[in-house]
Design an enzyme around this catalytic site. Structure first.
Site, PDB file in Angstrom:
ATOM      1  N   SER A 177       0.804  -1.217   0.000  1.00 39.79           N
ATOM      2  CA  SER A 177       0.000   0.000   0.000  1.00 39.79           C
ATOM      3  C   SER A 177       0.841   1.272   0.000  1.00 39.79           C
ATOM      4  CB  SER A 177      -0.970   0.010   1.189  1.00 39.79           C
ATOM      5  OG  SER A 177      -0.286  -0.184   2.401  1.00 39.79           O
ATOM      6  N   HIS A 218       1.774   5.023   4.302  1.00 42.70           N
ATOM      7  CA  HIS A 218       0.927   5.617   3.272  1.00 42.70           C
ATOM      8  C   HIS A 218       1.341   7.056   2.993  1.00 42.70           C
ATOM      9  CE1 HIS A 218      -2.537   2.591   4.269  1.00 42.70           C
ATOM     10  NE2 HIS A 218      -1.447   2.011   3.803  1.00 42.70           N
TER      11      HIS A 218
END
Length: 350
Positions: free
Chosen positions: A253, A305
């Protein structure tokens, strides 16, 4: 008497960013999408009617022909052209049962000999712009993205064949981010976590996001630039996690958010295309991560992230877009990338 008429106005609109979506022959209606506004359509109509209610009936038929009820709650400006009506004042009272916010613009004019010339100019310019748009997404074929998906699957399959990726010992053995081990010199753990996942659900949701978002970015940047953005964005994501989180972590991610950063960089270059191409792939990506946040709770690595997002943006500035040639900019972004990595790694080791 207006100084411009139907096709001349359409030509000017295409010049300023409009895109022809459809022409109702014999050239009595043309629908344009405003690429700059991103939520606005313009419908150009020529009418020879003498009464406003007859013009209204014409407009209803044209709206149905173009299926404009499907454009949703966007803005629609209807540009009417023709001779003055007997009841001209009633034009502003016309209403249409579609979700879009409708505005009517009136031009009283008579077509001239120049109309055919402006038609040819408008259609030719629109075709040229659409060709440029197609070129924007033809710098690379989505090949690297599928290679990355295969490698990530292979790592996942090998890890699961040895143990369970829900087991911290298996994750550590296959290269998860573990701060003390990185501090001991196992620097490859800044790279390997993007190819390792915590369970099949985690793997599936990230691979679906990569499948949705990756081909778009690879077509925009080309395969080599895409690979650089993905890998270095992923490294910076892991480094951000190393700097601010003590937890064991793994997953693609952070690298995926690097691709989001690449789209944001593209948005600085071409806002209108950014608004159109961002669309479903990015919202799928963000939606999946929001869903993952509910499933995994506090175990979701938000620092990775954020690091991936910023990392992907600055790395995109380093490699640039395929049609971008700005050496000074690349030097500046290269320095920013090195500084970002140095600060994150230094803070994590401190």
């Amino acid at each position: 008497m207006a100084t411009t008429c139907f096709w001349e106005d359409i030509y000017r609109a295409v010049e300023s960013g409009g895109r022809i979506e459809g022409i109702l022959e014999p050239s009595r209606a043309v629908i344009l999408f405003d690429t700059k506004a991103g939520d606005s359509y313009d419908l150009y109509i020529q009418s020879e009617k003498a009464w406003a209610n007859h013009v209204g009936t014409d407009i209803h038929a044209i709206l149905n022909a173009f299926r404009l009820s499907r454009i949703g709650r966007k803005r629609l400006t209807i540009h009417l052209y023709g001779e003055r009506l007997v009841d001209e004042e009633r034009i502003d009272s016309l209403t249409f049962p579609i979700p879009a916010k409708v505005t009517i613009s009136r031009s009283i004019c008579t077509p001239t000999m120049e109309e055919e010339r402006f038609r040819m100019l408008a259609v030719s310019l629109d075709r040229e712009k659409k060709s440029e748009l197609k070129k924007r997404f033809s710098f690379g074929k989505p090949q690297v993205v599928y290679g990355l998906m295969f490698i990530t699957f292979l790592v996942m399959w090998l890890a699961e064949s040895v143990g369970s990726t829900l087991d911290p010992n298996t994750l550590i053995a296959f290269g998860a981010k573990v701060n003390p081990l990185i501090e001991q010199g196992e620097w490859w753990r800044l790279i390997t976590p993007m190819f390792l996942h915590i369970g099949w659900f985690h793997f599936s949701i990230n691979m679906f996001a990569l499948w949705s978002l990756g081909p778009l970015v690879e077509r925009m940047y080309g395969s080599i630039r895409f690979l650089i953005i993905y890998v270095i964005g992923g490294v910076l994501a892991t480094t951000a996690s190393y700097a601010f989180s003590e937890s064991i972590s793994a997953g693609a991610s952070g690298a995926l958010f690097g691709l989001v950063g690449a789209l944001l960089y593209f948005g600085l270059r071409d806002r209108s295309l950014f608004m159109k191409t961002l669309g479903p792939p990015l919202f799928i990506m963000l939606g999946l991560n929001v869903g993952l946040a509910f499933v995994l709770g506090a175990s979701l690595d938000h620092f990775a992230h954020a690091g991936g997002l910023v990392g992907g943006f600055v790395v995109s500035g380093v490699v640039g877009l395929p049609d971008e040639d700005n050496r000074t900019q690349r030097i500046i972004f290269s320095v920013l990338t090195i500084i970002l990595f140095g600060l994150l790694y230094g803070y994590g080791s401190w």
